[in-house]
Design an enzyme around this catalytic site. Sequence first.
Site, PDB file in Angstrom:
ATOM      1  CD  GLU A  79      -1.332  -2.469   1.763  1.00 25.33           C
ATOM      2  OE1 GLU A  79      -2.075  -3.455   1.839  1.00 25.33           O
ATOM      3  OE2 GLU A  79      -0.114  -2.517   2.082  1.00 25.33           O
ATOM      4  CD1 TRP A 207      17.522 -34.159 -20.196  1.00 26.89           C
ATOM      5  CD2 TRP A 207      16.468 -33.833 -18.289  1.00 26.89           C
ATOM      6  NE1 TRP A 207      18.434 -33.632 -19.325  1.00 26.89           N
ATOM      7  CE2 TRP A 207      17.798 -33.415 -18.135  1.00 26.89           C
ATOM      8  CE3 TRP A 207      15.600 -33.719 -17.195  1.00 26.89           C
ATOM      9  CZ2 TRP A 207      18.295 -32.913 -16.939  1.00 26.89           C
ATOM     10  CZ3 TRP A 207      16.083 -33.206 -16.012  1.00 26.89           C
ATOM     11  CH2 TRP A 207      17.420 -32.808 -15.899  1.00 26.89           C
ATOM     12  NE  ARG A 221      13.639 -28.198  -8.711  1.00 25.52           N
ATOM     13  CZ  ARG A 221      14.578 -28.772  -9.451  1.00 25.52           C
ATOM     14  NH1 ARG A 221      15.667 -28.080  -9.787  1.00 25.52           N
ATOM     15  NH2 ARG A 221      14.438 -30.014  -9.871  1.00 25.52           N
ATOM     16  CB  THR A 233      15.027 -38.749  -5.997  1.00 18.41           C
ATOM     17  OG1 THR A 233      13.678 -39.195  -6.174  1.00 18.41           O
ATOM     18  CG2 THR A 233      15.298 -37.603  -6.945  1.00 18.41           C
ATOM     19  N   GLY A 327       9.846 -39.798  -5.935  1.00 16.87           N
ATOM     20  CA  GLY A 327       9.388 -40.928  -6.724  1.00 16.87           C
ATOM     21  C   GLY A 327       8.027 -41.418  -6.276  1.00 16.87           C
ATOM     22  CB  ALA A 331       4.451 -39.568  -4.895  1.00 16.25           C
TER      23      ALA A 331
END
Length: 565
Positions: A79, A207, A221, A233, A327, A331
């Site tokens: 503000e 990928w 992220r 991972t 993974g 999850a």
Amino acid sequence: MGFSLGALASPIICKAISSNGNNNSHSLDASYIQRAAVIADKSAGFTSPHPNFGCVIVTASGKVAGEGYLYAQGTKPAEVQAVEAAGSDRCKGATAYLNMEPGDCYGDRAAVSALIQAGINRVVVGIRHPLQHHRGNAIRALRSEELQVDVLGEDLQSKTIEEALKSCLLVNAPLLYRAASRVPFSVLKYAMTLDGKIAASSGHASWISSKLSRSRVFELRGRSDAVIVGGNTVRMDNPRLTARHGGGHLPMRIVMSQTLNLPDVAHLWDVADVPTIVATQRGARRSFQKFLASKGVEVVEFDILNPKDVMEYLYDRGYLSILWECGGTLAASAISSGVIHKVYAFVAPKIIGGKNAPSPVCELGMVEMTQALELTDVCYEQIGPDMLVSGFLQPVPDLTPIIPSVEETSAIDPTVTPYESSIIFFYKTWDPYGALSNFSPHAIQMTDESGNYVSWPSVEHYYQAHKFVGVDNPEARNYVEDIRSAKSPEEAARMGRTMQRQRPDLVRSEWESVKIDVMYRALKCREGEGLNYLGRLLMQLRSEFLGDSSTPNNNSFTRQELEMS
């Protein structure tokens, strides 16, 4: 209509609101509120654990005169920025649009005062502040000064207003979830092929998604306080978990591993730029724990390692938003524990097959399609060749009824007792004592080595810079000036911590023994005249809570109390 709590450059609303000729005033109000939400979203990740605030000032003739958003914690309120951008002439009789009611975190009423003193005639508020000790205070203060205050969903009601209200809820969804569920807002992200695989049968996963999709992940992220992965991972992908393409904010990296069966060499053990926490089961591989500690990695043990307990722990540490990049096994455990609130699924136009190729979510114990979990507020977005599907697993919490305080909860349920502690934790904004934080934007003046008074934007600026004060090295002197010039206390803290990790040789040799005294002196001083407002309240409250009327000595403060690092 679909909505997305998107990346910094992405619109919040997936579909534009159409004007209604019979409700033109509501359409205008809705559009300006949505603009406030869009600019508020620019600060996601930088303001945590503050909400994302945006303000748009519109003249009586319907022209935008000024805008502002909270850049980082400890900086000028949105503000104040909007009023300064608009100028005094154009603020007279204008309307201010706020995506959220201001929160008086620092006890100076700066946001409310700016609107009143500028001559704003009307204020439109998207949502009331979700934290109980702030909720309604600013609205009452504005109305007491005879400003017209309209709150979406209360004073203004229509279909277009509902859509604008939802954009305000979504831009601060992490805060709403955290306040309602007492765990950080958690997003599960994964990339998969058209046939639902996140890797080949061999485990190779680089990928699946396109470069554009990976850039979006970097941005996700950058909006998060921490990124979580599992041990597999780390073993298979050796990730860095940085936000290289997502701006200056670097989230904490967290590894969950029950057995600590982790490699000795991993990118995550390099904490020069970004810290890492490893959460594990109590007693797991003590020797490896010592190894991680020698690398500067923080190890936290749990009696039983599970997502729920880890999230409650991160809640206690003040985390607001968590990104899960794990993974399928972890999850599934996180989803089953009820800690995942939103899902981002990047679907690549590829087919890899494989009976044993892993999927993004492993066994959930469901045997019929009627048991399937359905996403709400689903949004579809094409990113290069990929399709991003996002949506909520749990609806955004409603603000009604008001989230009760601990005392109110205790009155409703006598089995719930208020938390009692002999240590006062001064969080940056969460509790009613946020005004006492070393991140508070109260400038101080301190004498330098020559006895001259030097101005510092905040206590945190002073504290971080003094890690390098007195070191006979040009680089150390440059560090001091760079930190003092930092735009916010958060930026000063990030610079000081990073420099300390990267160049420990430039940190003053006696820092560990003097840092409490450095912080104490800064809290106590204000422009060279005794106890300041911040320090006086700190001493008074500490004495009251501890039942001690004596003045604390320099060793009375723990590292946790003063939020040092």
